[in-house]
Design an enzyme around this catalytic site. Structure first.
Site, PDB file in Angstrom:
ATOM      1  N   TYR A 104       0.292  -0.631  -6.189  1.00  0.00           N
ATOM      2  CA  TYR A 104      -0.724  -0.309  -7.197  1.00  0.00           C
ATOM      3  C   TYR A 104      -0.134   0.449  -8.389  1.00  0.00           C
ATOM      4  O   TYR A 104      -0.792   0.586  -9.422  1.00  0.00           O
ATOM      5  CB  TYR A 104      -1.855   0.532  -6.597  1.00  0.00           C
ATOM      6  CG  TYR A 104      -2.579  -0.081  -5.426  1.00  0.00           C
ATOM      7  CD1 TYR A 104      -2.393  -1.413  -5.060  1.00  0.00           C
ATOM      8  CD2 TYR A 104      -3.456   0.687  -4.670  1.00  0.00           C
ATOM      9  CE1 TYR A 104      -3.058  -1.963  -3.971  1.00  0.00           C
ATOM     10  CE2 TYR A 104      -4.129   0.143  -3.577  1.00  0.00           C
ATOM     11  CZ  TYR A 104      -3.927  -1.171  -3.233  1.00  0.00           C
ATOM     12  OH  TYR A 104      -4.580  -1.703  -2.148  1.00  0.00           O
TER      13      TYR A 104
ATOM     14  N   HIS B  46       2.065  -3.110   3.997  1.00  0.00           N
ATOM     15  CA  HIS B  46       1.060  -3.749   3.135  1.00  0.00           C
ATOM     16  C   HIS B  46       0.874  -5.227   3.475  1.00  0.00           C
ATOM     17  O   HIS B  46      -0.251  -5.732   3.519  1.00  0.00           O
ATOM     18  CB  HIS B  46       1.473  -3.591   1.670  1.00  0.00           C
ATOM     19  CG  HIS B  46       0.331  -3.657   0.713  1.00  0.00           C
ATOM     20  ND1 HIS B  46       0.330  -3.013  -0.496  1.00  0.00           N
ATOM     21  CD2 HIS B  46      -0.869  -4.291   0.784  1.00  0.00           C
ATOM     22  CE1 HIS B  46      -0.815  -3.253  -1.123  1.00  0.00           C
ATOM     23  NE2 HIS B  46      -1.552  -4.027  -0.363  1.00  0.00           N
TER      24      HIS B  46
END
Length: 270
Positions: free
Chosen positions: A42, A100
């Site tokens: 992010y 992730h």
């Protein structure tokens, strides 16, 4: 399964950055949120760390999650990535550290990166460890590697149009919490006639109905929002109780509509 608290809902931070993100975190914390979800990918961990440091809420009261991207799964790279995340977040530990995405095509053997993940927990850099975007088969492999009770959560896409029932049931049977990302299907729930009708009967929004449905499925959600009224209404959704008929109506909305499906994704469960 650990008895640690897992505040629900959490605040997702995907696609948020800068002052907008900082204000969103501060507003959420002031409303009572105590769970913040970020990730290396992010590119906002530094801002998340600053917002936490500048808030009036002590670090130890916040459940902080970050995730390691799939290009950092080689054990040495993984260790360095964890240290970088902690530096950016301005903390000695995260409450939850996730893989992730599983390594594409098993380029890095799962045993290598899960052992590196386990070492992060053993060293105190992560209080809990888990995975994201793992299939049922990958969950089983992970349990074989780490042992039962080690995986705290599997963070997956779940919303009324992608209900992921097989995977969710499998995780919950194994004592693994499910975290649902994109719970509002990037706003598509607001346009669905079934959800709108149920929402009208409760005098709330389709988004609130969706979050209440997910809570009833024992799923922790991490919607993102930059608006104070939405942050507040997301919290209020957890006070709603849906009837069995309403749950069944929403259950019929599943159409296997997957939003997060990059070219390196695993072979999803049907």
């Amino acid at each position: 399964m650990s008895n640690a608290t897992f505040p629900n809902p959490g605040l997702g931070t995907f696609r948020l950055n800068g002052d907008t993100l900082k204000q969103s975190i501060k507003e959420a914390l002031s409303l009572g949120y105590r769970h913040i979800d970020t990730a290396q990918f992010y590119d906002n961990e530094s801002t998340v760390g600053q917002a936490i440091a500048e808030s009036d809420v002590p670090r130890e009261e916040i459940f902080l999650t970050t995730k390691i991207w799939h290009d950092q799964l080689q054990p040495d790279a993984f260790k360095a990535a964890v240290n970088e995340s902690l530096r950016k977040l301005g903390t000695d530990y995260v409450d939850l550290l996730l893989i992730h995405w599983p390594s594409p095509e098993d380029e890095v053997p799962m045993v290598d990166y899960l052992n590196a993940l386990s070492e992060a927990k053993a060293s105190g850099k992560a209080r809990h460890i888990g995975v994201s975007n793992f299939t049922t088969a990958q969950i089983d492999r992970a349990i074989d590697i780490l042992g039962e009770g080690e995986l705290f959560t599997n963070q997956i896409e779940v919303h009324p149009f992608l209900q992921n029932t097989v995977l969710i049931d499998h995780c919950q049977r194994q004592g693994i919490r499910v975290t649902g990302y994109m719970p509002l299907a990037v706003g598509k729930v607001m346009e669905d006639d079934t959800l709108k009708a149920i929402a009208d009967s409760h005098e709330v929004s389709p988004a609130q109905i969706t979050l209440a449905w997910l809570k009833a499925r024992d799923i922790t959600v991490i919607p993102s929002s930059t608006k104070a009224e939405h942050l507040k209404s997301n919290l209020e959704a957890f006070e709603l109780e849906l009837t069995a008929d309403e749950m069944a109506q929403i259950g019929r909305l599943d159409r296997a509509e997957r939003i997060a499906n990059p070219d390196f994704a695993p072979n999803w469960d049907e």
